[in-house]
Write a protein that holds these residues in place. Structure first.
Motif, PDB file in Angstrom:
ATOM      1  N   GLY A  18       0.622  -1.280  -0.083  1.00  0.00           N
ATOM      2  CA  GLY A  18       0.149  -0.104  -0.020  1.00  0.00           C
ATOM      3  C   GLY A  18       0.896   1.430  -0.068  1.00  0.00           C
ATOM      4  O   GLY A  18       0.672   2.239  -0.599  1.00  0.00           O
ATOM      5  N   VAL A  19       2.038   1.275   0.909  1.00  0.00           N
ATOM      6  CA  VAL A  19       2.852   2.497   0.801  1.00  0.00           C
ATOM      7  C   VAL A  19       3.591   2.639  -0.403  1.00  0.00           C
ATOM      8  O   VAL A  19       3.463   3.770  -0.969  1.00  0.00           O
ATOM      9  N   PHE A  20       4.144   1.636  -1.089  1.00  0.00           N
ATOM     10  CA  PHE A  20       4.927   1.713  -2.216  1.00  0.00           C
ATOM     11  C   PHE A  20       3.877   2.195  -3.601  1.00  0.00           C
ATOM     12  O   PHE A  20       4.069   3.122  -4.077  1.00  0.00           O
ATOM     13  N   THR A  21       2.551   1.537  -3.496  1.00  0.00           N
ATOM     14  CA  THR A  21       1.795   1.824  -4.794  1.00  0.00           C
ATOM     15  C   THR A  21       1.264   3.377  -4.525  1.00  0.00           C
ATOM     16  O   THR A  21       1.299   4.016  -5.761  1.00  0.00           O
ATOM     17  N   SER A  22       0.884   3.681  -3.277  1.00  0.00           N
ATOM     18  CA  SER A  22       0.263   4.921  -3.087  1.00  0.00           C
ATOM     19  C   SER A  22       1.380   6.030  -3.607  1.00  0.00           C
ATOM     20  O   SER A  22       0.980   7.130  -4.075  1.00  0.00           O
ATOM     21  N   SER A  95       7.132  10.655 -25.885  1.00  0.00           N
ATOM     22  CA  SER A  95       7.960  10.476 -24.701  1.00  0.00           C
ATOM     23  C   SER A  95       7.383   9.692 -23.642  1.00  0.00           C
ATOM     24  O   SER A  95       7.732   8.985 -22.921  1.00  0.00           O
ATOM     25  N   MET A  96       5.982   9.915 -23.736  1.00  0.00           N
ATOM     26  CA  MET A  96       5.239   8.998 -22.599  1.00  0.00           C
ATOM     27  C   MET A  96       5.225   7.626 -22.875  1.00  0.00           C
ATOM     28  O   MET A  96       4.819   6.942 -21.702  1.00  0.00           O
ATOM     29  N   TYR A  97       5.487   7.060 -24.128  1.00  0.00           N
ATOM     30  CA  TYR A  97       5.562   5.853 -24.208  1.00  0.00           C
ATOM     31  C   TYR A  97       6.660   5.196 -23.116  1.00  0.00           C
ATOM     32  O   TYR A  97       6.584   4.122 -22.509  1.00  0.00           O
ATOM     33  N   VAL A  98       7.898   5.640 -23.202  1.00  0.00           N
ATOM     34  CA  VAL A  98       8.927   5.549 -22.301  1.00  0.00           C
ATOM     35  C   VAL A  98       8.608   5.609 -20.574  1.00  0.00           C
ATOM     36  O   VAL A  98       8.845   4.689 -19.946  1.00  0.00           O
ATOM     37  N   VAL A  99       8.199   6.989 -20.393  1.00  0.00           N
ATOM     38  CA  VAL A  99       8.028   6.979 -19.064  1.00  0.00           C
ATOM     39  C   VAL A  99       6.606   6.379 -18.454  1.00  0.00           C
ATOM     40  O   VAL A  99       6.977   6.013 -17.377  1.00  0.00           O
ATOM     41  N   GLY A 100       5.599   6.262 -19.322  1.00  0.00           N
ATOM     42  CA  GLY A 100       4.532   5.085 -18.836  1.00  0.00           C
ATOM     43  C   GLY A 100       5.186   3.662 -18.862  1.00  0.00           C
ATOM     44  O   GLY A 100       4.929   3.240 -17.656  1.00  0.00           O
ATOM     45  N   GLY A 101       6.064   3.234 -19.626  1.00  0.00           N
ATOM     46  CA  GLY A 101       6.585   2.098 -19.542  1.00  0.00           C
ATOM     47  C   GLY A 101       7.460   1.967 -18.123  1.00  0.00           C
ATOM     48  O   GLY A 101       7.497   0.881 -17.357  1.00  0.00           O
ATOM     49  N   VAL A 102       8.410   2.867 -17.814  1.00  0.00           N
ATOM     50  CA  VAL A 102       9.113   3.034 -16.706  1.00  0.00           C
ATOM     51  C   VAL A 102       8.051   2.846 -15.482  1.00  0.00           C
ATOM     52  O   VAL A 102       8.357   2.110 -14.549  1.00  0.00           O
ATOM     53  N   PHE A 103       7.113   3.638 -15.484  1.00  0.00           N
ATOM     54  CA  PHE A 103       6.198   3.497 -14.197  1.00  0.00           C
ATOM     55  C   PHE A 103       5.268   2.331 -14.322  1.00  0.00           C
ATOM     56  O   PHE A 103       5.067   1.689 -13.155  1.00  0.00           O
ATOM     57  N   ALA A 104       5.181   1.640 -15.484  1.00  0.00           N
ATOM     58  CA  ALA A 104       4.470   0.403 -15.090  1.00  0.00           C
ATOM     59  C   ALA A 104       5.338  -0.746 -14.751  1.00  0.00           C
ATOM     60  O   ALA A 104       4.949  -1.603 -13.889  1.00  0.00           O
ATOM     61  N   VAL A 105       6.571  -0.686 -15.035  1.00  0.00           N
ATOM     62  CA  VAL A 105       7.515  -1.542 -14.466  1.00  0.00           C
ATOM     63  C   VAL A 105       7.632  -1.216 -12.894  1.00  0.00           C
ATOM     64  O   VAL A 105       7.721  -2.104 -12.283  1.00  0.00           O
ATOM     65  N   LEU A 106       7.654  -0.021 -12.494  1.00  0.00           N
ATOM     66  CA  LEU A 106       7.814   0.273 -11.249  1.00  0.00           C
ATOM     67  C   LEU A 106       6.650  -0.266 -10.541  1.00  0.00           C
ATOM     68  O   LEU A 106       6.579  -0.523  -9.129  1.00  0.00           O
ATOM     69  N   TRP A 107       5.556   0.108 -11.051  1.00  0.00           N
ATOM     70  CA  TRP A 107       4.101  -0.422 -10.648  1.00  0.00           C
ATOM     71  C   TRP A 107       4.193  -1.934 -10.140  1.00  0.00           C
ATOM     72  O   TRP A 107       3.883  -2.557  -8.974  1.00  0.00           O
ATOM     73  N   ALA A 108       4.807  -2.800 -11.230  1.00  0.00           N
ATOM     74  CA  ALA A 108       4.800  -4.114 -10.994  1.00  0.00           C
ATOM     75  C   ALA A 108       5.817  -4.483  -9.789  1.00  0.00           C
ATOM     76  O   ALA A 108       5.510  -5.274  -9.099  1.00  0.00           O
ATOM     77  N   VAL A 109       6.932  -3.837  -9.843  1.00  0.00           N
ATOM     78  CA  VAL A 109       7.949  -3.892  -8.714  1.00  0.00           C
ATOM     79  C   VAL A 109       7.137  -3.657  -7.282  1.00  0.00           C
ATOM     80  O   VAL A 109       7.264  -4.242  -6.396  1.00  0.00           O
ATOM     81  N   ALA A 110       6.492  -2.659  -7.229  1.00  0.00           N
ATOM     82  CA  ALA A 110       5.748  -2.058  -6.080  1.00  0.00           C
ATOM     83  C   ALA A 110       4.864  -3.185  -5.812  1.00  0.00           C
ATOM     84  O   ALA A 110       4.616  -3.680  -4.376  1.00  0.00           O
ATOM     85  N   LEU A 111       3.999  -3.904  -6.714  1.00  0.00           N
ATOM     86  CA  LEU A 111       2.903  -5.171  -6.186  1.00  0.00           C
ATOM     87  C   LEU A 111       3.895  -6.213  -5.993  1.00  0.00           C
ATOM     88  O   LEU A 111       3.324  -6.619  -4.651  1.00  0.00           O
TER      89      LEU A 111
END
Length: 133
Positions: A18-22, A95-111
């Protein structure tokens, strides 16, 4: 002889997931607003900026709502939807393809890591309770 001191009351630990994802969703609010500024700068002269700010405001609000709901399963679903929408925003700002991809990876790691930490905390608490008994 002194009397034994009562155990201090501990407030329950917050979920690591919860902390990581929020936190991640809160950072994404800034990313959405910066992407809106880029889209505003890339728009054709004479076109309205209203739709850009409406979509950015909706995206930032969605991030905020998801950040508040991450303790519930629906919050994780909404947060995952935010990741998809962030990647899709690359249609307007490439450029949001890259930024969004990075955040998607971070989201998966947080989960994944947050869930692992929560499981290990629960196992440790169960073992400590067993040892105390």
């Amino acid at each position: 002889m002194s009397e034994p001191q009562p155990a201090p009351t501990q407030r329950p630990k917050r979920s690591a997931r919860g902390v990581f994802t929020s936190a991640l969703l809160t950072f994404e609010i800034c990313v959405v607003l910066f992407a809106a500024l880029v889209a505003f700068g890339l728009r054709e002269p004479g076109t309205s900026a209203g739709p850009i700010w409406a979509v950015a405001g909706g995206g930032a609000l969605l991030c905020l709502i998801a950040a508040g709901l991450v303790r519930k399963p629906i919050g994780l679903v909404v947060g995952s939807l935010v990741q998809v929408l962030l990647i899709v925003s690359g249609i307007v700002v490439p450029s949001m393809y890259v930024v969004g991809g990075v955040f998607a990876v971070l989201w998966a790691v947080a989960l994944v890591l947050g869930g692992r930490i929560d499981r290990e905390r629960a196992e440790r608490a169960a073992l400590e309770d067993k040892l105390r008994a």
